[in-house]
Design a protein around this motif. Structure first.
Motif, PDB file in Angstrom:
ATOM      1  N   ARG A  69       2.361   0.091   4.299  1.00 31.30           N
ATOM      2  CA  ARG A  69       2.276   1.488   3.883  1.00 31.30           C
ATOM      3  C   ARG A  69       3.676   2.092   3.808  1.00 31.30           C
ATOM      4  O   ARG A  69       4.305   2.371   4.827  1.00 31.30           O
ATOM      5  CB  ARG A  69       1.395   2.269   4.855  1.00 31.30           C
ATOM      6  N   PHE A  70       4.134   2.295   2.577  1.00 32.31           N
ATOM      7  CA  PHE A  70       5.457   2.850   2.340  1.00 32.31           C
ATOM      8  C   PHE A  70       5.380   4.354   2.069  1.00 32.31           C
ATOM      9  O   PHE A  70       4.411   4.840   1.472  1.00 32.31           O
ATOM     10  CB  PHE A  70       6.107   2.205   1.116  1.00 32.31           C
ATOM     11  N   PRO A  71       6.441   5.089   2.446  1.00 34.25           N
ATOM     12  CA  PRO A  71       6.608   6.469   1.982  1.00 34.25           C
ATOM     13  C   PRO A  71       7.250   6.433   0.596  1.00 34.25           C
ATOM     14  O   PRO A  71       7.111   5.439  -0.127  1.00 34.25           O
ATOM     15  CB  PRO A  71       7.550   7.061   3.032  1.00 34.25           C
ATOM     16  N   PHE A  72       8.004   7.458   0.225  1.00 35.27           N
ATOM     17  CA  PHE A  72       8.710   7.442  -1.052  1.00 35.27           C
ATOM     18  C   PHE A  72       9.817   6.392  -1.002  1.00 35.27           C
ATOM     19  O   PHE A  72      10.659   6.403  -0.104  1.00 35.27           O
ATOM     20  CB  PHE A  72       9.318   8.815  -1.351  1.00 35.27           C
ATOM     21  N   VAL A  73       9.790   5.492  -1.964  1.00 34.23           N
ATOM     22  CA  VAL A  73      10.836   4.470  -2.071  1.00 34.23           C
ATOM     23  C   VAL A  73      11.872   4.987  -3.065  1.00 34.23           C
ATOM     24  O   VAL A  73      11.530   5.395  -4.181  1.00 34.23           O
ATOM     25  CB  VAL A  73      10.267   3.123  -2.553  1.00 34.23           C
ATOM     26  N   VAL A  74      13.135   4.989  -2.670  1.00 31.95           N
ATOM     27  CA  VAL A  74      14.197   5.517  -3.516  1.00 31.95           C
ATOM     28  C   VAL A  74      15.348   4.521  -3.553  1.00 31.95           C
ATOM     29  O   VAL A  74      15.419   3.597  -2.754  1.00 31.95           O
ATOM     30  CB  VAL A  74      14.710   6.891  -3.015  1.00 31.95           C
ATOM     31  N   SER A 100       0.851  -1.180   0.000  1.00 30.59           N
ATOM     32  CA  SER A 100       0.000   0.000   0.000  1.00 30.59           C
ATOM     33  C   SER A 100       0.891   1.237   0.000  1.00 30.59           C
ATOM     34  O   SER A 100       2.005   1.212  -0.521  1.00 30.59           O
ATOM     35  CB  SER A 100      -0.943  -0.031   1.205  1.00 30.59           C
ATOM     36  N   SER A 101       0.441   2.300   0.599  1.00 33.39           N
ATOM     37  CA  SER A 101       1.167   3.566   0.539  1.00 33.39           C
ATOM     38  C   SER A 101       0.757   4.460   1.699  1.00 33.39           C
ATOM     39  O   SER A 101      -0.374   4.367   2.206  1.00 33.39           O
ATOM     40  CB  SER A 101       0.858   4.266  -0.784  1.00 33.39           C
ATOM     41  N   LEU A 102       1.662   5.342   2.103  1.00 29.15           N
ATOM     42  CA  LEU A 102       1.288   6.357   3.088  1.00 29.15           C
ATOM     43  C   LEU A 102       0.223   7.297   2.539  1.00 29.15           C
ATOM     44  O   LEU A 102      -0.435   8.022   3.295  1.00 29.15           O
ATOM     45  CB  LEU A 102       2.507   7.171   3.508  1.00 29.15           C
ATOM     46  N   SER A 103       0.040   7.272   1.214  1.00 30.67           N
ATOM     47  CA  SER A 103      -1.019   8.083   0.607  1.00 30.67           C
ATOM     48  C   SER A 103      -2.395   7.672   1.095  1.00 30.67           C
ATOM     49  O   SER A 103      -3.364   8.433   0.964  1.00 30.67           O
ATOM     50  CB  SER A 103      -0.966   7.972  -0.923  1.00 30.67           C
ATOM     51  N   ALA A 104      -2.496   6.483   1.663  1.00 25.08           N
ATOM     52  CA  ALA A 104      -3.786   6.032   2.184  1.00 25.08           C
ATOM     53  C   ALA A 104      -4.255   6.867   3.369  1.00 25.08           C
ATOM     54  O   ALA A 104      -5.455   6.932   3.662  1.00 25.08           O
ATOM     55  CB  ALA A 104      -3.703   4.558   2.587  1.00 25.08           C
ATOM     56  N   TYR A 105      -3.320   7.525   4.048  1.00 29.01           N
ATOM     57  CA  TYR A 105      -3.717   8.361   5.176  1.00 29.01           C
ATOM     58  C   TYR A 105      -4.423   9.629   4.680  1.00 29.01           C
ATOM     59  O   TYR A 105      -3.919  10.301   3.782  1.00 29.01           O
ATOM     60  CB  TYR A 105      -2.502   8.747   6.015  1.00 29.01           C
ATOM     61  N   PRO A 106      -5.549   9.962   5.272  1.00 27.09           N
ATOM     62  CA  PRO A 106      -6.269  11.177   4.856  1.00 27.09           C
ATOM     63  C   PRO A 106      -5.445  12.444   5.053  1.00 27.09           C
ATOM     64  O   PRO A 106      -5.620  13.415   4.325  1.00 27.09           O
ATOM     65  CB  PRO A 106      -7.510  11.174   5.754  1.00 27.09           C
ATOM     66  N   GLN A 107      -4.550  12.430   6.039  1.00 29.21           N
ATOM     67  CA  GLN A 107      -3.722  13.601   6.299  1.00 29.21           C
ATOM     68  C   GLN A 107      -2.347  13.155   6.780  1.00 29.21           C
ATOM     69  O   GLN A 107      -2.230  12.367   7.719  1.00 29.21           O
ATOM     70  CB  GLN A 107      -4.369  14.502   7.358  1.00 29.21           C
ATOM     71  N   LEU A 108      -1.304  13.654   6.115  1.00 30.25           N
ATOM     72  CA  LEU A 108       0.055  13.357   6.555  1.00 30.25           C
ATOM     73  C   LEU A 108       0.429  14.274   7.707  1.00 30.25           C
ATOM     74  O   LEU A 108       0.053  15.455   7.719  1.00 30.25           O
ATOM     75  CB  LEU A 108       1.040  13.532   5.398  1.00 30.25           C
ATOM     76  N   LYS A 109       1.199  13.738   8.663  1.00 33.50           N
ATOM     77  CA  LYS A 109       1.588  14.516   9.833  1.00 33.50           C
ATOM     78  C   LYS A 109       2.766  13.839  10.503  1.00 33.50           C
ATOM     79  O   LYS A 109       3.186  12.735  10.125  1.00 33.50           O
ATOM     80  CB  LYS A 109       0.415  14.613  10.809  1.00 33.50           C
ATOM     81  N   GLN A 110       3.325  14.485  11.502  1.00 33.99           N
ATOM     82  CA  GLN A 110       4.373  13.880  12.302  1.00 33.99           C
ATOM     83  C   GLN A 110       3.792  12.758  13.163  1.00 33.99           C
ATOM     84  O   GLN A 110       2.632  12.797  13.570  1.00 33.99           O
ATOM     85  CB  GLN A 110       5.035  14.936  13.185  1.00 33.99           C
ATOM     86  N   ASN A 111       4.620  11.742  13.408  1.00 35.74           N
ATOM     87  CA  ASN A 111       4.222  10.590  14.229  1.00 35.74           C
ATOM     88  C   ASN A 111       2.954   9.927  13.701  1.00 35.74           C
ATOM     89  O   ASN A 111       2.001   9.657  14.441  1.00 35.74           O
ATOM     90  CB  ASN A 111       4.028  11.017  15.686  1.00 35.74           C
ATOM     91  N   LEU A 112       2.945   9.657  12.435  1.00 39.67           N
ATOM     92  CA  LEU A 112       1.796   9.071  11.748  1.00 39.67           C
ATOM     93  C   LEU A 112       1.611   7.618  12.193  1.00 39.67           C
ATOM     94  O   LEU A 112       2.485   6.774  11.994  1.00 39.67           O
ATOM     95  CB  LEU A 112       2.040   9.131  10.247  1.00 39.67           C
ATOM     96  N   MET A 113       0.484   7.335  12.808  1.00 38.50           N
ATOM     97  CA  MET A 113       0.193   6.010  13.346  1.00 38.50           C
ATOM     98  C   MET A 113      -0.714   5.231  12.391  1.00 38.50           C
ATOM     99  O   MET A 113      -1.551   5.818  11.698  1.00 38.50           O
ATOM    100  CB  MET A 113      -0.491   6.125  14.707  1.00 38.50           C
ATOM    101  N   GLU A 114      -0.578   3.904  12.388  1.00 38.51           N
ATOM    102  CA  GLU A 114      -1.428   3.075  11.541  1.00 38.51           C
ATOM    103  C   GLU A 114      -2.905   3.309  11.814  1.00 38.51           C
ATOM    104  O   GLU A 114      -3.742   3.243  10.905  1.00 38.51           O
ATOM    105  CB  GLU A 114      -1.085   1.593  11.744  1.00 38.51           C
TER     106      GLU A 114
END
Length: 289
Positions: free
Chosen positions: A153-158, A95-109
């Motif tokens: 849930r991944f962030p940007f993969v580089v 999946s992706s961190l894009s699934a979160y409705p809002q990105l923020k610090q200390n993002l919890m599942e």
């Protein structure tokens, strides 16, 4: 274990398959046959059309897989077609961190619960990327809850093998003094290296737990920090201008995923600062050729 991999012929999928093979698993690659791989006779291969339930059913009929690792699931219909056509015991979705409705610090599942999100059967073009990823997770956990499943849930993969060249964009534009339009220079972002993402997915495939999990290197970094490093290493000044080429990460707000949930289960992520500069150095070498 017998493991079916959807999307294992490039980027972090290659690293995942390599790790699965080194751990002694039997791997079947399911692809459209458009990208060659270097696994030789160490894997089996089937040619499928991912978005066609008939193709999935025809090519995988009569087979059973202990685990399906799905790197190319983009929507709820993809989930439905797979679950209704293939016989398997465990499901691992990228999946992706894009699934979160809002990105923020200390993002919890728990900041996005796929069990509570209204499910809509959709194709990959019906909604924006963030919503189709939410729908894919929702279909998995709401409709097919009888199958043990994990959404990573991944962030940007580089990485050096990143075909998107999103991070390389900044190196190339600084080195070659190409103007860039960047609207979030100071927003701190998270990353994971492609080989670590692959190892993490392979590790997840071997576990028994279920649910959604963040997968991310520890720490985050702003584009300004990245650009400042490139400028120091190359003795070149970047050109940041509204008239410049639009940067890949524009619009992304500051965030930092919390990985305590999965690290508590035994997987330890690397520190971002331990590898990001080495990767940038390699990008600089390529850009200066």
């Amino acid at each position: 274990m017998d493991i079916l991999v959807l999307g294992g012929t490039r980027f972090f999928g290659i690293h995942m398959v390599t790790k699965l093979l080194s751990s002694g698993h039997h791997v079947t690659l399911a692809t459209r046959g458009q990208t060659k791989d270097n696994f030789g006779d160490r894997v089996e291969r089937v040619i499928i059309e991912r978005s066609s339930p008939q193709s999935l059913s025809t090519m995988l009929k009569g087979k059973y897989f202990d685990v399906v690792c799905d790197n190319i699931c983009y929507c709820s219909n993809d989930v439905k077609y797979l679950f209704e056509a293939v016989n398997f015991g465990r499901y691992v979705m990228t999946s992706s961190l894009s699934a979160y409705p809002q990105l923020k610090q200390n993002l919890m599942e728990s900041d996005f619960d796929p069990l509570k999100h209204p499910l809509k059967w959709c194709s990959s073009t019906d909604f924006t990327y963030d919503e189709i990823k939410r729908q894919a997770e929702s279909a998995t956990f709401q409709v097919y809850s009888q199958t043990p499943s994990v959404a990573v849930r991944f962030p940007f993969v580089v990485g050096e093998d990143d075909y998107t060249k999103r991070l390389y964009f900044f190196v190339e534009h600084v080195v070659k003094r190409i103007p860039m339009n960047i609207n979030n220079l100071n927003e701190r972002m998270a990353f994971i290296r492609s080989d670590e993402a692959g190892r993490f997915l392979a590790w997840i495939a071997e576990q028994k737990f279920t649910g959604s999990f963040n997968g991310c290197s520890s720490g985050n970094m702003s584009l300004k920090e990245i650009i400042d490093y490139i400028e120091r290493k190359t003795q070149t000044k970047s050109i940041i201008s509204l008239a410049g080429e639009t940067a890949p990460f524009n619009g992304v707000t500051e965030y930092s995923p919390n990985t305590e949930k999965v690290e508590g289960l035994g997987f330890k992520f690397s520190l971002l600062e331990d590898w990001i500069y080495e990767l940038l150095d390699k990008y600089i070498f390529v850009a200066q050729k």
